[in-house]
Write a protein that holds these residues in place. Structure first.
Motif, PDB file in Angstrom:
ATOM      1  N   LEU A  22       0.804  -1.218   0.135  1.00  0.00           N
ATOM      2  CA  LEU A  22      -0.044  -0.101   0.070  1.00  0.00           C
ATOM      3  C   LEU A  22       0.833   1.213  -0.237  1.00  0.00           C
ATOM      4  O   LEU A  22       0.385   2.099  -0.588  1.00  0.00           O
ATOM      5  CB  LEU A  22      -1.049  -0.011   1.149  1.00  0.00           C
ATOM      6  CG  LEU A  22      -2.160  -0.986   1.344  1.00  0.00           C
ATOM      7  CD1 LEU A  22      -2.770  -1.095   2.652  1.00  0.00           C
ATOM      8  CD2 LEU A  22      -3.173  -0.895   0.205  1.00  0.00           C
ATOM      9  N   ARG A  23       2.315   1.151   0.630  1.00  0.00           N
ATOM     10  CA  ARG A  23       2.956   2.439   0.384  1.00  0.00           C
ATOM     11  C   ARG A  23       3.644   2.525  -0.652  1.00  0.00           C
ATOM     12  O   ARG A  23       4.349   3.709  -0.725  1.00  0.00           O
ATOM     13  CB  ARG A  23       4.016   2.249   2.049  1.00  0.00           C
ATOM     14  CG  ARG A  23       3.418   2.514   3.049  1.00  0.00           C
ATOM     15  CD  ARG A  23       4.373   2.849   4.142  1.00  0.00           C
ATOM     16  NE  ARG A  23       5.416   1.752   4.196  1.00  0.00           N
ATOM     17  CZ  ARG A  23       5.386   0.890   5.233  1.00  0.00           C
ATOM     18  NH1 ARG A  23       4.542   0.737   6.243  1.00  0.00           N
ATOM     19  NH2 ARG A  23       6.382   0.000   5.199  1.00  0.00           N
ATOM     20  N   LYS A  24       3.612   1.546  -1.564  1.00  0.00           N
ATOM     21  CA  LYS A  24       4.248   1.793  -2.873  1.00  0.00           C
ATOM     22  C   LYS A  24       3.856   3.163  -3.613  1.00  0.00           C
ATOM     23  O   LYS A  24       2.596   3.458  -3.547  1.00  0.00           O
ATOM     24  CB  LYS A  24       4.301   0.535  -3.650  1.00  0.00           C
ATOM     25  CG  LYS A  24       5.114  -0.430  -3.471  1.00  0.00           C
ATOM     26  CD  LYS A  24       4.657  -1.712  -4.414  1.00  0.00           C
ATOM     27  CE  LYS A  24       5.100  -1.722  -5.690  1.00  0.00           C
ATOM     28  NZ  LYS A  24       6.874  -1.474  -5.558  1.00  0.00           N
ATOM     29  N   PRO A  25       4.849   3.984  -4.377  1.00  0.00           N
ATOM     30  CA  PRO A  25       4.431   5.182  -5.136  1.00  0.00           C
ATOM     31  C   PRO A  25       3.589   4.951  -5.995  1.00  0.00           C
ATOM     32  O   PRO A  25       2.575   5.629  -6.445  1.00  0.00           O
ATOM     33  CB  PRO A  25       5.798   5.489  -5.534  1.00  0.00           C
ATOM     34  CG  PRO A  25       6.679   4.490  -5.476  1.00  0.00           C
ATOM     35  CD  PRO A  25       6.300   3.525  -4.344  1.00  0.00           C
ATOM     36  N   ASN A  26       3.350   3.667  -6.627  1.00  0.00           N
ATOM     37  CA  ASN A  26       2.320   3.079  -7.566  1.00  0.00           C
ATOM     38  C   ASN A  26       1.694   1.807  -7.027  1.00  0.00           C
ATOM     39  O   ASN A  26       2.243   0.663  -7.434  1.00  0.00           O
ATOM     40  CB  ASN A  26       2.963   2.957  -8.629  1.00  0.00           C
ATOM     41  CG  ASN A  26       4.206   1.944  -8.804  1.00  0.00           C
ATOM     42  OD1 ASN A  26       4.819   1.463  -7.728  1.00  0.00           O
ATOM     43  ND2 ASN A  26       4.925   1.252  -9.842  1.00  0.00           N
ATOM     44  N   PRO A  27       0.862   2.139  -5.961  1.00  0.00           N
ATOM     45  CA  PRO A  27       0.377   0.844  -5.312  1.00  0.00           C
ATOM     46  C   PRO A  27      -0.428  -0.028  -6.258  1.00  0.00           C
ATOM     47  O   PRO A  27      -1.068   0.488  -7.342  1.00  0.00           O
ATOM     48  CB  PRO A  27      -0.512   1.547  -4.038  1.00  0.00           C
ATOM     49  CG  PRO A  27      -0.802   2.785  -4.660  1.00  0.00           C
ATOM     50  CD  PRO A  27       0.272   3.364  -5.465  1.00  0.00           C
ATOM     51  N   PRO A  28      -0.678  -1.367  -5.814  1.00  0.00           N
ATOM     52  CA  PRO A  28      -1.649  -2.134  -6.509  1.00  0.00           C
ATOM     53  C   PRO A  28      -3.038  -1.590  -6.769  1.00  0.00           C
ATOM     54  O   PRO A  28      -3.746  -0.945  -5.673  1.00  0.00           O
ATOM     55  CB  PRO A  28      -1.710  -3.247  -5.949  1.00  0.00           C
ATOM     56  CG  PRO A  28      -0.467  -3.469  -5.058  1.00  0.00           C
ATOM     57  CD  PRO A  28      -0.145  -2.043  -4.951  1.00  0.00           C
ATOM     58  N   LYS A  29      -3.578  -2.008  -7.845  1.00  0.00           N
ATOM     59  CA  LYS A  29      -5.265  -1.561  -7.917  1.00  0.00           C
ATOM     60  C   LYS A  29      -5.900  -2.118  -6.831  1.00  0.00           C
ATOM     61  O   LYS A  29      -6.879  -1.462  -6.569  1.00  0.00           O
ATOM     62  CB  LYS A  29      -5.680  -1.982  -9.299  1.00  0.00           C
ATOM     63  CG  LYS A  29      -7.310  -1.698  -9.504  1.00  0.00           C
ATOM     64  CD  LYS A  29      -7.507  -1.907 -10.843  1.00  0.00           C
ATOM     65  CE  LYS A  29      -9.026  -2.052 -11.123  1.00  0.00           C
ATOM     66  NZ  LYS A  29      -9.620  -2.326 -12.444  1.00  0.00           N
TER      67      LYS A  29
END
Length: 257
Positions: A27-34
């Motif tokens: 969730l913290r990724k700059p491009n989080p999963p859909k």
């Protein structure tokens, strides 16, 4: 493929330890999963509170009840997941749920062995079978060639303790016989899945997270949960065909079966 977006992820055993941290870091990724699907046995219980708190803040996180050893529960979760995915397939299935009770050669009973085997081996098998149509859907929809992390992948959380070749180095440090035997079987399941699902374009890998400070690990363990999962995430986001059908560490090193 560092930084590539993984569109949909499912993590079992996501209410604590490595599973919970995996959800946090996705969730913290700059491009989080859909969509991140987090499963656990009792989402409404005390141990599900942190997941519920996160779900209230992240619309792309959905919590599913799933008891991996119960076929009916697994099938129900797969149906709910399909609804949440809204026509998308599943890119990442992370079979993380597991148990490690104290068990020596002297204390082991048939019930000890079967209970651990049921959770650590039969559970991942049932979950993978139930979610296989969604994994195939993601693989078929992908424009990527070969097998890779942004197409479709099955990740089985294993351990160096399941490596038969490494047993002379690790046995006296942590005997846990039922756990070791179950993870050796999970390694075989991973290898079989890598053969059986290769033509479907689904990458299959077993991951050793290191010795981690969790309920399954110890306060004396080498790694914090955050350190382990930081490494695991780097490994997952760079998976490619050369890691298909292998046991790999949280640092990206291949271990012998």
């Amino acid at each position: 493929m560092e930084g590539s977006q993984c569109y949909t992820v499912l993590v079992t055993g996501a209410n604590r330890g490595i599973g919970l941290e995996l959800v946090k870091q996705w969730l913290r990724k700059p491009n989080p999963p859909k969509m991140v699907l987090a499963t656990c046995r009792d989402p409404e219980g005390t141990r599900g509170q942190e997941l519920r708190n996160m779900a209230s803040k992240h619309s792309n996180l959905k919590i599913l009840q799933l008891e991996a050893t119960d076929p009916a529960s697994v099938e129900a979760a797969a149906k709910k997941a399909e609804v949440h995915l809204g026509g998308c397939g599943l890119n990442f299935l992370i079979n993380n749920a597991g148990i490690m009770p104290a068990c020596s050669l002297e204390s082991a009973t048939s019930k000890d062995m079967l209970d651990v085997y049921n959770t650590n081996v039969v559970g991942p098998m049932l979950v993978t079978k139930a979610f296989l149509p969604l994994l195939k859907k993601a693989a078929n929809a992908s424009q990527q060639k070969g097998m890779c992390c942004v197409k479709a992948a099955i990740i089985n959380m294993s351990t160096v303790l399941g490596s038969i070749e490494k047993t002379p180095e690790t046995y006296h440090f942590m005997p846990v016989v039922s756990y070791r035997c179950s993870k050796a079987a999970l390694n075989m399941l991973t290898k079989c899945q890598s053969m059986g699902y290769k033509d479907d374009g689904i990458l299959c890998t077993a991951v050793h997270p290191g010795w981690v400070k969790t309920d399954l690990g110890s306060d004396q363990a080498d790694l914090t949960v955050e350190e382990s999962v930081n490494g695991i995430m780097k490994v997952l986001c760079n998976l490619c065909e050369k890691q298909h059908g292998v046991l790999i560490t949280w640092e990206g090193k291949v271990l012998p079966w």
